[in-house]
Design a protein around this motif. Structure first.
Motif, short mmCIF file in Angstrom:
data_model
loop_
_atom_site.label_atom_id
_atom_site.label_comp_id
_atom_site.label_asym_id
_atom_site.label_seq_id
_atom_site.Cartn_x
_atom_site.Cartn_y
_atom_site.Cartn_z
N TYR A 295 84.32 20.30 5.23
CA TYR A 295 84.04 19.35 4.67
C TYR A 295 85.49 18.46 4.99
CZ TYR A 295 87.51 22.04 1.52
OH TYR A 295 88.31 22.88 0.92
N VAL B 46 90.61 16.37 -5.43
CA VAL B 46 90.31 18.22 -4.60
C VAL B 46 89.90 17.45 -2.69
CG1 VAL B 46 88.02 18.19 -5.86
CG2 VAL B 46 88.58 20.20 -5.38
N ASP B 47 90.07 18.40 -1.98
CA ASP B 47 89.55 17.99 -1.17
C ASP B 47 88.15 18.27 -0.58
OD1 ASP B 47 90.17 21.11 -1.93
OD2 ASP B 47 91.03 21.29 0.83
N SER B 48 87.80 18.93 -1.71
CA SER B 48 86.62 19.69 -1.20
C SER B 48 85.39 17.26 -1.25
CB SER B 48 85.50 20.22 -2.12
OG SER B 48 86.02 20.44 -3.35
#
Lengths: 395, 69
Positions: A25, A281-283
């Motif tokens: 991702y 959130v990085d996802s």
């Protein structure tokens, strides 16, 4: 204390990776913001971040926090960085707050020297691996197209030695529904007592899972997990803890805290990029370009300031931000509507059930059948997720 | 991935969907251990033992309560 605080600080200490996983991702999906980020977090950015964390701990009277070193591949930050970073953090914070350190690594660079350093610094390390060689080679190759498996397996063997039990954090494994879950679990067992988090890959309503869909099993992930659950449950495999099962069971009987992907508890997580920018959130990088950007940074903004961002606030008030279908579902206390990146739709945004809705319904109802066998737990299930004693319901 | 492995994986998926013969077995000692562990974790949380929720970014050692009594 209100719910608007951060307890887990995820520091992107390296914004590059030394391997080339095709489902990543960070680099391979919609968001490409990594291209404009420094490859490593400068130590001065880390110092500023710790100053902000200290300010946050004091203003919210936090007794314990987690700091996770993340990437990219965090080991690319180098040994000197970790030595300096952990020493600084302990000096600044540990006299008034318990600080736990963790890291998620692909394991390729991990050798005995690294393991000894992490042990000395008390930094726990989890390894990302998708299983035995054929499975791992499906997605996790290096930039030359070669297998990363031998190097990761070597790292796993190092960490499985008793002297590293204090820092051994378990495994993150992305599910491949075409694989044999029993064969996979047996492979993991050779590394002894451990923990595995089997993850649903980052698909959503725009980019759907490639496996066929049917109305009973969804995309096949729920069925895969149900088969794994049967084997794990019926064969006394207590040395392996499987987070998705333990967390779902906990939530189904009234538990509150679990992994962020499930349940309705607020998520107290913040992500700080290598340049000091706060990120959602990085996802979420799997959803659309710019999804994680907050335009706030540690130089000019406090951690409290980030709660004005919708994608951060919506994870604090989870239930209120779910679609009506989820809010009316009896299983919502367990699934929590699913992980937010999996709810993305190009038209409806995040106001959708997870793309894995049917998979999770199948799995939760499957686990429910087992839990109903215990008298006390049966009462808790009826109370918390509206189970009927036979487990038969319309959902 | 080698072709025979791919074939095996596809066959597994087809077989998995076709069989769906998941059955719940009678309660065993093994299951009782899991029941106790689940209950113990809930009790610890209810007792006010500090907990944090964990992220999908890392497998934590402290994600779980220790083995049951």
């Amino acid at each position: 204390m209100n719910d608007l605080f951060v307890q887990t600080f995820l520091l992107k200490v390296a914004a590059r990776c030394n391997i080339d996983c095709d489902y990543c991702y960070e680099y391979k999906l919609a968001d490409q913001s990594w291209r404009s980020k420094p490859s490593r977090m400068p130590i001065q950015v880390l110092f500023k971040t710790i100053k902000r964390i200290k300010e946050h701990i004091l203003s919210h009277e936090l007794k314990g926090i987690s700091i996770i070193f993340h990437g990219g591949e965090p080991l690319l930050a180098g040994k000197d960085f970790f030595e300096q970073a952990v020493t600084h953090i302990n000096g600044e914070l540990s006299s008034f707050c318990e600080v736990k350190f963790g890291m998620q690594s692909n394991g390729v660079l991990l050798d005995a020297e690294w393991a000894n350093l992490l042990l000395r610094l008390k930094v726990g390390i989890g390894i990302s691996i998708d299983g035995y060689k054929q499975l791992n080679d499906e997605h996790r190759l290096d930039y030359r197209g070669n297998s990363t498996f031998p190097r990761v397996e070597a790292a796993m063997k190092i960490l499985s030695q008793p002297q590293y039990s204090e820092i051994r954090g378990g495994f993150l494994t992305v599910i491949q529904p075409e694989s044999n879950p029993i064969k996979l679990l047996e492979w993991f067992r050779k590394f002894g007592k451990t923990q595995i988090d089997f993850l649903l890959p980052h698909y959503n309503h725009q980019r759907k899972p490639p496996s066929a869909y049917d109305a009973v099993h969804g995309y096949g992930y729920g069925l895969w997990l149900a088969q794994l659950f049967d084997y794990w449950w019926n064969n006394d495999i207590h040395e392996i803890k499987i987070r998705i099962f333990e967390d779902l069971m906990h939530l189904m009987i009234g538990g509150r805290y679990a992994v962020e992907s499930f349940g309705l508890s607020p998520v107290h997580l913040a992500v700080i990029q290598t340049d000091g920018e706060y990120e959602a959130v990085d996802s979420l990088k799997s959803t659309y370009d710019g999804a994680v950007s907050t335009s706030k940074n540690i130089s000019d903004h406090s951690f409290d300031d980030i709660f004005s961002e919708y994608l951060i606030l919506s994870r604090t008030a989870k239930f209120e931000n779910l679609p009506e279908k989820c809010r009316e579902c009896r299983l919502v206390k367990a699934c929590g509507g699913g992980y937010i990146p999996h709810r993305y739709h190009p038209v409806f945004g995040f106001n959708m059930p997870t793309i894995y809705c049917q998979d999770l319904i199948f799995l939760i109802k499957h686990i429910e059948k087992y839990l109903l066998l215990d008298e006390k737990i049966r009462t808790q299930l009826v109370e918390h997720i509206g189970s009927t004693p036979t487990g038969i319901s319309s959902v | 991935m080698e072709l025979d492995v791919q074939r095996e994986m596809r066959e597994n998926l087809v077989e998995n969907r076709a069989s769906n013969d998941i059955t719940v077995r009678p309660v065993t000692t093994s299951m009782k251990k899991i029941f106790l562990r689940v209950q113990d974790r809930l009790n610890r949380e209810t007792d006010g033992t500090p907990h944090v929720n964990h992220t999908s970014h890392q497998e934590h050692q402290d994600t779980y309560t220790p083995p049951s009594r």
